[in-house]
Design a protein around this motif. Structure first.
Motif, PDB file in Angstrom:
ATOM      1  N   MET A   1       0.779  -1.310   0.033  1.00 33.11           N
ATOM      2  CA  MET A   1       0.013   0.009  -0.271  1.00 33.11           C
ATOM      3  C   MET A   1       0.937   1.207  -0.100  1.00 33.11           C
ATOM      4  N   ASN A   2       1.105   2.004  -1.058  1.00 35.74           N
ATOM      5  CA  ASN A   2       1.972   2.987  -1.487  1.00 35.74           C
ATOM      6  C   ASN A   2       1.294   4.276  -1.211  1.00 35.74           C
ATOM      7  N   THR A   3      -0.175   4.403  -1.111  1.00 35.00           N
ATOM      8  CA  THR A   3      -0.616   5.741  -1.269  1.00 35.00           C
ATOM      9  C   THR A   3      -1.754   5.620  -0.134  1.00 35.00           C
ATOM     10  N   ILE A   4      -2.280   6.991   0.386  1.00 41.48           N
ATOM     11  CA  ILE A   4      -3.282   6.945   1.375  1.00 41.48           C
ATOM     12  C   ILE A   4      -4.521   6.638   0.548  1.00 41.48           C
ATOM     13  N   GLN A   5      -4.818   6.717  -0.787  1.00 41.74           N
ATOM     14  CA  GLN A   5      -5.923   6.118  -1.315  1.00 41.74           C
ATOM     15  C   GLN A   5      -5.831   4.567  -1.248  1.00 41.74           C
ATOM     16  N   ASP A   6      -4.715   3.903  -1.388  1.00 40.06           N
ATOM     17  CA  ASP A   6      -4.848   2.625  -1.268  1.00 40.06           C
ATOM     18  C   ASP A   6      -5.323   2.055   0.329  1.00 40.06           C
ATOM     19  N   LYS A   7      -4.721   2.861   1.099  1.00 47.67           N
ATOM     20  CA  LYS A   7      -5.052   2.409   2.449  1.00 47.67           C
ATOM     21  C   LYS A   7      -6.532   2.720   3.134  1.00 47.67           C
TER      22      LYS A   7
ATOM     23  N   HIS B   1     -13.310  -1.348   3.639  1.00 48.23           N
ATOM     24  CA  HIS B   1     -13.592  -2.834   3.513  1.00 48.23           C
ATOM     25  C   HIS B   1     -13.625  -3.667   4.942  1.00 48.23           C
ATOM     26  N   CYS B   2     -12.829  -3.013   5.775  1.00 48.74           N
ATOM     27  CA  CYS B   2     -12.510  -3.574   7.032  1.00 48.74           C
ATOM     28  C   CYS B   2     -13.710  -3.435   8.196  1.00 48.74           C
ATOM     29  N   ARG B   3     -14.031  -4.435   8.503  1.00 47.26           N
ATOM     30  CA  ARG B   3     -14.976  -4.460   9.868  1.00 47.26           C
ATOM     31  C   ARG B   3     -14.300  -3.781  11.069  1.00 47.26           C
ATOM     32  N   GLY B   4     -15.159  -3.153  11.918  1.00 50.85           N
ATOM     33  CA  GLY B   4     -14.835  -2.807  13.210  1.00 50.85           C
ATOM     34  C   GLY B   4     -14.375  -1.461  13.525  1.00 50.85           C
ATOM     35  N   ILE B   5     -14.327  -0.751  12.605  1.00 51.30           N
ATOM     36  CA  ILE B   5     -13.791   0.900  12.634  1.00 51.30           C
ATOM     37  C   ILE B   5     -14.852   1.760  11.909  1.00 51.30           C
ATOM     38  N   ARG B   6     -15.695   2.286  12.782  1.00 51.80           N
ATOM     39  CA  ARG B   6     -16.791   3.295  12.189  1.00 51.80           C
ATOM     40  C   ARG B   6     -16.235   4.561  11.311  1.00 51.80           C
TER      41      ARG B   6
ATOM     42  N   GLU C   1      -7.618  -8.475  11.760  1.00 53.71           N
ATOM     43  CA  GLU C   1      -7.814  -9.533  10.614  1.00 53.71           C
ATOM     44  C   GLU C   1      -8.024  -9.044   9.235  1.00 53.71           C
ATOM     45  N   ASP C   2      -9.259  -8.086   9.116  1.00 52.44           N
ATOM     46  CA  ASP C   2      -9.365  -7.736   7.616  1.00 52.44           C
ATOM     47  C   ASP C   2      -8.169  -7.036   7.218  1.00 52.44           C
ATOM     48  N   PHE C   3      -7.803  -6.159   7.926  1.00 54.74           N
ATOM     49  CA  PHE C   3      -6.721  -5.133   7.669  1.00 54.74           C
ATOM     50  C   PHE C   3      -5.458  -5.866   7.031  1.00 54.74           C
ATOM     51  N   SER C   4      -5.175  -7.153   7.696  1.00 49.36           N
ATOM     52  CA  SER C   4      -3.992  -7.940   7.167  1.00 49.36           C
ATOM     53  C   SER C   4      -4.241  -8.857   6.216  1.00 49.36           C
ATOM     54  N   SER C   5      -5.387  -9.190   6.066  1.00 52.74           N
ATOM     55  CA  SER C   5      -5.882 -10.120   5.054  1.00 52.74           C
ATOM     56  C   SER C   5      -6.634  -9.844   3.829  1.00 52.74           C
ATOM     57  N   LEU C   6      -7.367  -8.878   3.764  1.00 57.91           N
ATOM     58  CA  LEU C   6      -7.931  -8.111   2.414  1.00 57.91           C
ATOM     59  C   LEU C   6      -6.811  -7.986   1.416  1.00 57.91           C
ATOM     60  N   LYS C   7      -7.253  -8.200   0.036  1.00 61.17           N
ATOM     61  CA  LYS C   7      -6.497  -7.864  -0.944  1.00 61.17           C
ATOM     62  C   LYS C   7      -6.873  -6.852  -1.761  1.00 61.17           C
TER      63      LYS C   7
ATOM     64  N   SER D   1      -6.233  -5.690  -4.455  1.00 58.06           N
ATOM     65  CA  SER D   1      -6.343  -6.214  -6.147  1.00 58.06           C
ATOM     66  C   SER D   1      -7.640  -6.550  -6.267  1.00 58.06           C
ATOM     67  N   ALA D   2      -8.118  -7.470  -5.215  1.00 57.41           N
ATOM     68  CA  ALA D   2      -9.373  -8.214  -5.579  1.00 57.41           C
ATOM     69  C   ALA D   2     -10.544  -7.134  -5.024  1.00 57.41           C
ATOM     70  N   ILE D   3     -10.309  -6.224  -4.218  1.00 58.39           N
ATOM     71  CA  ILE D   3     -11.194  -5.298  -4.169  1.00 58.39           C
ATOM     72  C   ILE D   3     -11.301  -4.371  -5.179  1.00 58.39           C
ATOM     73  N   ARG D   4     -10.405  -3.732  -5.932  1.00 55.26           N
ATOM     74  CA  ARG D   4     -10.364  -3.052  -7.046  1.00 55.26           C
ATOM     75  C   ARG D   4     -11.039  -3.893  -8.205  1.00 55.26           C
ATOM     76  N   ALA D   5     -10.982  -5.103  -8.500  1.00 53.75           N
ATOM     77  CA  ALA D   5     -11.292  -5.864  -9.289  1.00 53.75           C
ATOM     78  C   ALA D   5     -12.879  -5.861  -9.348  1.00 53.75           C
ATOM     79  N   ASN D   6     -13.313  -5.843  -8.147  1.00 49.73           N
ATOM     80  CA  ASN D   6     -14.765  -6.223  -7.732  1.00 49.73           C
ATOM     81  C   ASN D   6     -15.488  -4.733  -8.111  1.00 49.73           C
ATOM     82  N   LEU D   7     -14.922  -3.560  -7.779  1.00 49.39           N
ATOM     83  CA  LEU D   7     -15.316  -2.507  -7.859  1.00 49.39           C
ATOM     84  C   LEU D   7     -15.459  -2.031  -9.722  1.00 49.39           C
ATOM     85  N   GLU D   8     -14.401  -2.729 -10.239  1.00 48.77           N
ATOM     86  CA  GLU D   8     -14.558  -2.395 -11.618  1.00 48.77           C
ATOM     87  C   GLU D   8     -15.358  -3.129 -12.397  1.00 48.77           C
ATOM     88  N   LYS D   9     -15.448  -4.419 -11.935  1.00 47.75           N
ATOM     89  CA  LYS D   9     -16.595  -5.199 -12.376  1.00 47.75           C
ATOM     90  C   LYS D   9     -18.047  -4.559 -12.448  1.00 47.75           C
TER      91      LYS D   9
END
Length: 302
Positions: free
Chosen positions: A1-7, A13-18, A59-65, A67-75
């Motif tokens: 994660m090189n950019t603030i946008q990436d973070k 998509h992470c659970r647990g933080i409002r 758990e979500d912050f360390s395991s979510l990908k 690339s998969a999130i971006r692909a789903n949004l683009e789809k």
């Protein structure tokens, strides 16, 4: 994660933080570098995450990908817009608690339109409320105003529909993710807005709407408008929350008066007593914005 946008995309998509807690962290650390270095106790001491949610978020912050999130949004034709992006709406940057990111479907250029009006009102709207709304909105729509509302039943639905029927442009702000349109009966309307207008949410597509999402959503309806029009509202209603947000944001509040015997007019009549602008015609709104009426402006579209 090189950019603030990436973070931000990952965090969205992470659970647990409002969202409110995330905005607090952004005030402390604009780069979000702390997210990768804070210990559990430090998250908790800063009031960012409750103990019961820390493990879920971690758990979500360390395991979510990403690339998969971006692909789903683009789809699904979904844009992810952050507060750092040039197309992020300037009007939202002016409010006390702007969302750090938005999920969008449709025409992002509508964010840059100079004339916009938020609309809120009763879900159990009356024929009077809908007819009065048409009378006021149609001249504004023909003048080029973008109408912003919340896709709820009643007045919100009427506001979006009158825009579409009259060749105008509308923005719908959702209280949940795009995969969970609420109410379900407005699914076709949401699809139409997402294709030809603009559909937005500060919640990731998979997130179901929750009760507290709707008051949060209301600040965006008022925040995206140069002013907010309330058309029918009971006392202690969500529409009055939208009006309160508009006042806190320094935006004009307009209200359509109603019969004193109708409970759906109690809220709007009370707003007028408290200083909201009484609106009977589109000229009443234009006079407040510009000191001119439709005829005097010479810019109304035929």
């Amino acid at each position: 994660m090189n950019t603030i946008q990436d973070k931000l995309l990952l965090i969205s998509h992470c659970r647990g933080i409002r969202a409110a807690k995330l905005r607090r962290l952004y005030q402390i650390d604009h780069s979000f570098s702390l997210l990768q270095s804070l210990k559990s106790s430090e998250y908790l001491s800063l009031g960012l995450i409750t103990p019961s949610y820390y493990s879920t978020f971690s758990e979500d912050f360390s395991s979510l990908k990403l690339s998969a999130i971006r692909a789903n949004l683009e789809k699904h034709g979904t844009h992810f817009l952050t507060i750092l992006d040039p197309l992020y709406p300037d009007l939202l940057k002016e409010i006390p608690d702007p969302p750090l990111f938005l999920f969008c479907k449709g025409n992002l250029q509508l964010f840059q339109h100079p004339e916009s009006l938020g609309v809120a009102g009763a879900r159990q709207s009356t024929p009077y409320g809908r007819e009065a709304l048409d009378k006021i909105l149609i001249p504004l729509i023909k003048r080029g105003f973008v109408i912003v509302s919340g896709l709820a039943e009643g007045i919100d639905t009427a506001a979006h529909a009158v825009c579409i029927v009259n060749g105008g442009r509308t923005i719908a702000v959702l209280g949940g993710g795009f995969q969970h349109i609420y109410p379900f009966s407005n699914r076709a309307l949401a699809n139409e807005i997402g294709r030809h207008h603009l559909l937005i949410s500060e919640y990731a597509p998979h997130i179901k709407p929750q009760k507290w999402h709707f008051p949060e959503r209301n600040r965006l309806i008022s925040g995206l408008g140069n002013g907010t029009l309330i058309a029918e509202a009971k006392q202690r209603s969500g529409s009055l929350i939208t009006a309160q947000y508009a006042m806190e944001q320094g935006r004009d509040v307009f209200a359509i008066p109603g019969r004193i015997l109708d409970c759906t007019s109690d809220g709007t009549n009370e707003l007028i007593k408290d200083g909201a602008k009484l609106v009977m015609t589109a000229e009443d709104i234009l006079e407040e914005f510009y000191g001119i009426g439709l005829k005097a402006s010479g810019t109304a579209k035929e």
